[in-house]
Design a protein around this motif. Structure first.
Motif, mmCIF file in Angstrom:
data_model
loop_
_atom_site.group_PDB
_atom_site.id
_atom_site.type_symbol
_atom_site.label_atom_id
_atom_site.label_comp_id
_atom_site.label_asym_id
_atom_site.label_seq_id
_atom_site.Cartn_x
_atom_site.Cartn_y
_atom_site.Cartn_z
ATOM 1 N N MET A 60 1.279 -1.245 0.021
ATOM 2 C CA MET A 60 -0.030 0.219 0.080
ATOM 3 C C MET A 60 0.458 1.146 -0.065
ATOM 4 S SD MET A 60 -3.035 1.655 0.010
ATOM 5 C CE MET A 60 -3.681 3.271 -0.002
ATOM 6 N N HIS A 76 -9.535 0.391 -0.470
ATOM 7 C CA HIS A 76 -8.395 1.147 -1.034
ATOM 8 C C HIS A 76 -8.852 1.994 -0.170
ATOM 9 C CE1 HIS A 76 -6.156 3.305 -3.120
ATOM 10 N NE2 HIS A 76 -6.531 4.720 -3.664
ATOM 11 N N ALA A 79 -7.779 1.625 3.566
ATOM 12 C CA ALA A 79 -6.261 1.312 3.850
ATOM 13 C C ALA A 79 -6.072 2.672 3.761
ATOM 14 C CB ALA A 79 -5.293 0.705 2.755
ATOM 15 N N VAL A 82 -4.252 4.990 7.056
ATOM 16 C CA VAL A 82 -3.563 4.203 8.443
ATOM 17 C C VAL A 82 -1.970 5.206 8.953
ATOM 18 C CG1 VAL A 82 -2.398 2.403 8.241
ATOM 19 C CG2 VAL A 82 -4.302 1.801 7.416
ATOM 20 N N PHE A 88 2.087 -3.174 4.469
ATOM 21 C CA PHE A 88 1.007 -3.989 4.332
ATOM 22 C C PHE A 88 0.011 -3.538 3.145
ATOM 23 C CE2 PHE A 88 -0.961 -0.036 5.004
ATOM 24 C CZ PHE A 88 -2.165 0.191 5.133
ATOM 25 N N THR A 89 -0.788 -4.118 2.567
ATOM 26 C CA THR A 89 -1.809 -4.234 1.652
ATOM 27 C C THR A 89 -2.729 -4.051 1.688
ATOM 28 O OG1 THR A 89 -2.107 -6.783 1.462
ATOM 29 C CG2 THR A 89 0.543 -6.248 0.255
ATOM 30 N N ARG A 90 -3.757 -3.661 0.476
ATOM 31 C CA ARG A 90 -5.222 -3.680 0.504
ATOM 32 C C ARG A 90 -5.038 -4.913 0.265
ATOM 33 N NH1 ARG A 90 -5.635 -0.129 -4.891
ATOM 34 N NH2 ARG A 90 -3.948 -1.861 -5.709
ATOM 35 N N ALA A 93 -8.435 -5.136 4.350
ATOM 36 C CA ALA A 93 -9.657 -5.011 4.065
ATOM 37 C C ALA A 93 -10.229 -6.213 3.550
ATOM 38 C CB ALA A 93 -9.450 -3.458 4.222
ATOM 39 N N GLN A 186 -12.151 -1.244 7.778
ATOM 40 C CA GLN A 186 -11.793 -0.368 8.834
ATOM 41 C C GLN A 186 -10.989 -0.970 9.591
ATOM 42 O OE1 GLN A 186 -13.787 4.448 7.863
ATOM 43 N NE2 GLN A 186 -12.736 4.222 9.432
ATOM 44 N N VAL A 189 -8.232 -3.273 8.549
ATOM 45 C CA VAL A 189 -7.740 -3.472 8.389
ATOM 46 C C VAL A 189 -6.534 -2.491 10.339
ATOM 47 C CG1 VAL A 189 -6.143 -1.063 7.446
ATOM 48 C CG2 VAL A 189 -7.496 -2.052 6.241
#
Length: 286
Positions: A60, A76, A79, A82, A88-90, A93, A186, A189
């Motif tokens: 991300m 997206h 993310a 944050v 981290f990656t999307r 979520a 949210q 994540v």
């Protein structure tokens, strides 16, 4: 595996499954209309996610383009913002975003006093009037850890849990971290990143392995994930939980979550909100 949909024996909850996505859905109000809307929306979710999967597994950054699909867009947006500079990656979520999308379809088509979409423990929630939602937090053995009591108007639309005993690999040693947030994406994540931060780097009791050695296509690549955690002293547990609590406080200060509960061995750390409590006895399920 193709999509399957059927009512559970109680006649009040719907089970939807397509590939790795497994949902339990409840609705009070126009239940039939809501369930029909859930099935209709669920039909295309997996294929749309698979089409964008390589991009969604990228690290991300603010430079990443907005995805095309509705669920991917939810990932997206969750993310963005944050706090801190952390990998981290999307995909962090994805479970929450799927739950949010299905719930949104239900609420748009039906009048509902209470509804939820539970995607493997990540829950999107809708409450109206005097409706409440109660459930138990438990560890991987089923032992009760605490309870959640939610009411309409509290700003909580999502619940998510992450940790080293969950469905995905964790960079941290938390047994579990449960987060309440405005939406499930949210919460998803935040729970992931808070759980990752509950850690004691270099501690000899903690076993780690490259993520892609445990799951070849892991979006974590070769980053070391926790494969086991031996005994820790009380002081060590407090230090690890303290690291996670600082991240939880940053998410709270940014307005991204409302509450968090962090658990490690026999220790717990809860943020100050009234909606979470450590168990003294097993509460009732929702």
């Amino acid at each position: 595996m193709g999509l399957t949909a059927h009512l559970l024996p109680d006649g009040q909850r719907l089970h939807l499954q397509h590939g790795p996505i497994d949902l339990i859905i409840g609705a009070e109000g126009q239940r039939r209309v809501a369930f029909e809307a859930a099935v209709a929306r669920f039909e295309t979710i997996l294929d749309a996610l698979v089409a964008e999967l390589p991009a969604l597994r990228a690290e991300m950054s603010q430079a990443l383009a907005m995805p095309t699909g509705a669920v991917a867009r939810r990932m997206h947006r969750a993310a963005l913002g944050v706090p801190g500079d952390v990998f981290f990656t999307r995909m962090a979520a994805v479970a929450g975003a799927v739950a949010d999308e299905v719930l949104a379809a239900m609420v748009s088509q039906a009048e509902l006093a209470r509804a939820f979409v539970n995607n493997g423990g990540d829950i999107a929630l809708h409450l109206e009037g005097d409706a409440q939602f109660r459930l138990m937090m438990s560890d991987h053995t089923g032992r009760g850890l605490g309870r959640i009591v939610l009411r309409a108007g509290e700003g909580v639309g999502g619940i998510a849990t992450s940790g080293r005993h969950g469905r995905s690999h964790s960079l941290g040693i938390a047994d579990s971290v449960t987060v309440l947030a405005p939406c499930a994406a949210q919460a998803d994540v935040a729970a992931t990143l808070i759980a990752n931060s509950v850690d004691l780097p270099g501690h000899p009791a903690i076993r780690r392995r490259p993520a892609n050695a445990l799951m070849e296509d892991s979006d974590l690549g070769a980053r070391p994930v926790v494969a086991g955690c031996g005994p820790l002293t009380d002081a060590e547990c407090a230090r690890a939980l303290g690291a996670g609590r600082r991240v939880a406080d940053a998410f709270t200060a940014a307005g991204l979550i409302t509450d968090a509960a962090l658990f490690l061995h026999a220790h717990a750390d809860l943020t100050d909100g009234p909606r979470l409590s450590v168990a003294d006895k097993e509460p009732a399920h929702a």
